[in-house]
Design an enzyme around this catalytic site. Structure first.
Site, PDB file in Angstrom:
ATOM      1  N   LYS A 100     -19.056  -4.573  83.213  1.00 44.02           N
ATOM      2  CA  LYS A 100     -18.278  -3.828  82.228  1.00 44.02           C
ATOM      3  C   LYS A 100     -17.162  -3.035  82.913  1.00 44.02           C
ATOM      4  CE  LYS A 100     -22.003  -2.756  78.913  1.00 44.02           C
ATOM      5  NZ  LYS A 100     -21.420  -3.442  77.743  1.00 44.02           N
ATOM      6  N   ARG A 118     -30.047  -9.411  73.918  1.00 39.95           N
ATOM      7  CA  ARG A 118     -30.623 -10.508  73.136  1.00 39.95           C
ATOM      8  C   ARG A 118     -31.553 -11.365  73.989  1.00 39.95           C
ATOM      9  NH1 ARG A 118     -24.688 -12.535  71.439  1.00 39.95           N
ATOM     10  NH2 ARG A 118     -24.287 -10.361  71.905  1.00 39.95           N
TER      11      ARG A 118
END
Ligand code: BES
Ligand code: ZN
Ligand code: ZN
Length: 469
Positions: free
Chosen positions: A245, A319
């Site tokens: 990120k 996920r």
């Protein structure tokens, strides 16, 4: 906390007024001060040398507005409130839900970033009197207390710096909480997770210096009418991994266990309220970091459900952990309802901002029940579609499916579609994406911080569950 029907005159007083209740009030000190009970109007007077706080609610009736007004007052005067025995006078014209929310707001507004607050709230519990004539007072006062306790512990945990809550520390923390609240505790480490085929969860942990902890807490009342699994995304810190990120806001990613803290807070409230629901709370805990052993974009990973997953972006790690947590708990616990809650996607923040969580479900009725409670409490959820066409974009050339789509649009939906593939077609599965609402601006902090979102929503929902549903 004591409930009384009449106020006394020689004690510090917090008095809530609606426009309506002000008209009926026969209070001599009102003639000396200018106070009209407008929305968020605060006045302070002395009565027999004790503080007398007047708080205006205006014409507000919604639970959220009432909480916000009470919280804003409590934040401003928190030192004075904590110092002395205090009575809280609730307007009789408000119903039990409104009175309850004034209390939740008032208590929540006392939260501070020093971690002792949750404890001290419980300590000065005994010095607070609630003045109300409502027949349901016993219930709603207890409810407000339990929800606040759950929220405070959830918020403390989410606000902790990442080096103070890695998966190994968390495992011990959950264990201690389990013995404090009487829950059954179970934790699987790397070897056991491997045996259970939780390869997708383990892939995220591959780069970590900390052992993975797949923790389950169980609250099992004898009078349970339903069995519910609550899974909370529990990424203790999300760097993005190899798909790293940008650093600008990366420190905020200590909030990537917001699903887990909401589940924990809810479990606390449900336990305090002795709700008749058998709850499995599941926390697949790991950080998402990068090192030479990290999982890589392009990797093909096995999973508990037996499906292989092509990794496209290691920042879509939540996920991966939830896919295994869903499949495992659905097979293992055979629950009536399975709910996962997660700070899952930036996409939901772009769609709904800070005003609502995204919700998906295989069961329309269940979705509507939660949405209604969200509307009542103001902890809102908003539904998204899960049309089959979306699943087309998750097809992979090298695995059963990939975890994100090639199109950078509507990832909030692709994430839900991906998770759905691991639910074994469970008829009552709910997924809530709280990336926009778990961590935000708060009166008690300069930077963003934990909101406690979801504890009230899920507690009210659990309380509404009926045997015949
Ligand atoms: N933890 C983030 C999602 C998130 C974003 C939470 C903002 C709170 C605030 C999640 O793991 C993530 O990084 N998702 C990626 C997915 C993308 C790579 C498809 C995202 O949303 O950018
Ligand atoms: Zn991520
Ligand atoms: Zn994440």
């Amino acid at each position: 906390m004591q409930i009384v029907s009449q106020p006394q005159s020689d004690i510090q007083t917090i008095h809530f007024f609606t426009k309506e209740s002000l008209k009926q009030a026969q209070l001599s000190l009102l003639s000396n001060i200018a106070f009209e009970a407008g929305k968020k109007e605060f006045a302070h007077a002395l009565s027999q040398d004790k503080n007398y706080f007047l708080i205006g609610l205006g014409e507000e009736t919604t639970q959220k507005a009432l909480r916000d007004i009470a919280a804003s007052f409590a934040h401003t005067y928190r030192k004075k409130i904590a110092e002395e025995d205090t009575q809280i006078i609730l307007p009789e014209s408000l119903d039990e839900h409104q009175q309850e929310n004034l209390l939740i707001g008032l208590f929540s507004g006392l939260y501070t970033l020093d971690k002792k607050e949750a404890k001290s709230f419980l300590q000065w519990d005994h010095s607070i009197k609630i003045v109300t004539q409502h027949a349901q007072a016993e219930e709603f006062v207890q409810k407000a207390k339990s929800i606040t306790e759950g929220k405070f512990i959830a918020m403390d945990l989410l606000n902790l710096p990442p080096n103070h809550k890695n998966s190994e520390i968390l495992k011990d923390f959950f264990k201690n909480m389990a013995s404090e609240y009487g829950w059954e505790f179970n934790s699987m480490g790397r070897e056991e997770c491997k045996k259970q085929n939780l390869h997708s969860f383990l892939a995220v942990n591959q780069a970590s210096a900390h052992k993975p902890a797949f923790v389950t807490l169980q609250y099992k009342p004898e009078n349970a009418v339903k069995k519910v699994v609550l899974i909370g995304k529990c990424i203790t810190f999300d760097t993005g991994g190899v798909s790293i990120k940008p650093s600008e806001n990366m420190h905020l990613m200590k909030s990537d266990m917001g699903g887990a803290t909401t589940v924990l807070g809810t479990l606390i409230a449900a336990t305090q309220l002795q709700l008749p629901v058998h709850i499995y709370a599941v926390f697949p805990a790991t950080d998402n970091v990068l090192s030479a052993t990290a999982y890589l974009p392009g990797d093909v990973i096995a999973s508990h459900a037996g499906k292989t997953i092509e990794v496209i972006n290691t920042d879509a790690e939540g996920r991966m952990t939830l896919a295994d947590a869903l499949s495992y708990s659905i097979k293992e616990y055979q629950a009536d309802i399975v709910l996962d809650i997660a700070t899952l996607t930036g996409s939901v923040v772009r769609a709904l901002g800070y005003q609502a969580a995204g919700i998906f479900s295989s069961n329309d009725k269940l979705l509507e029940q939660i949405q209604n409670i969200g509307n009542e409490t103001g902890e809102r959820v908003w539904p998204f579609p899960m049309w089959d066409e979306y699943a087309e974009d998750l097809k992979s050339d090298v695995a059963d499916l990939k975890h994100i789509s090639n199109t950078p649009l509507s990832d909030v939906i692709y994430a839900a579609k991906f998770l759905q593939a691991f639910t074994h077609d469970h008829k009552s599965w709910v997924h809530i994406d709280i990336a926009g609402v778990a961590f935000g601006s708060n009166a008690y902090s300069k930077d963003r911080s934990a909101t406690g979102y979801g504890v009230q929503l899920l507690t009210n929902w659990l309380q509404s569950i009926k045997a015949e549903d």
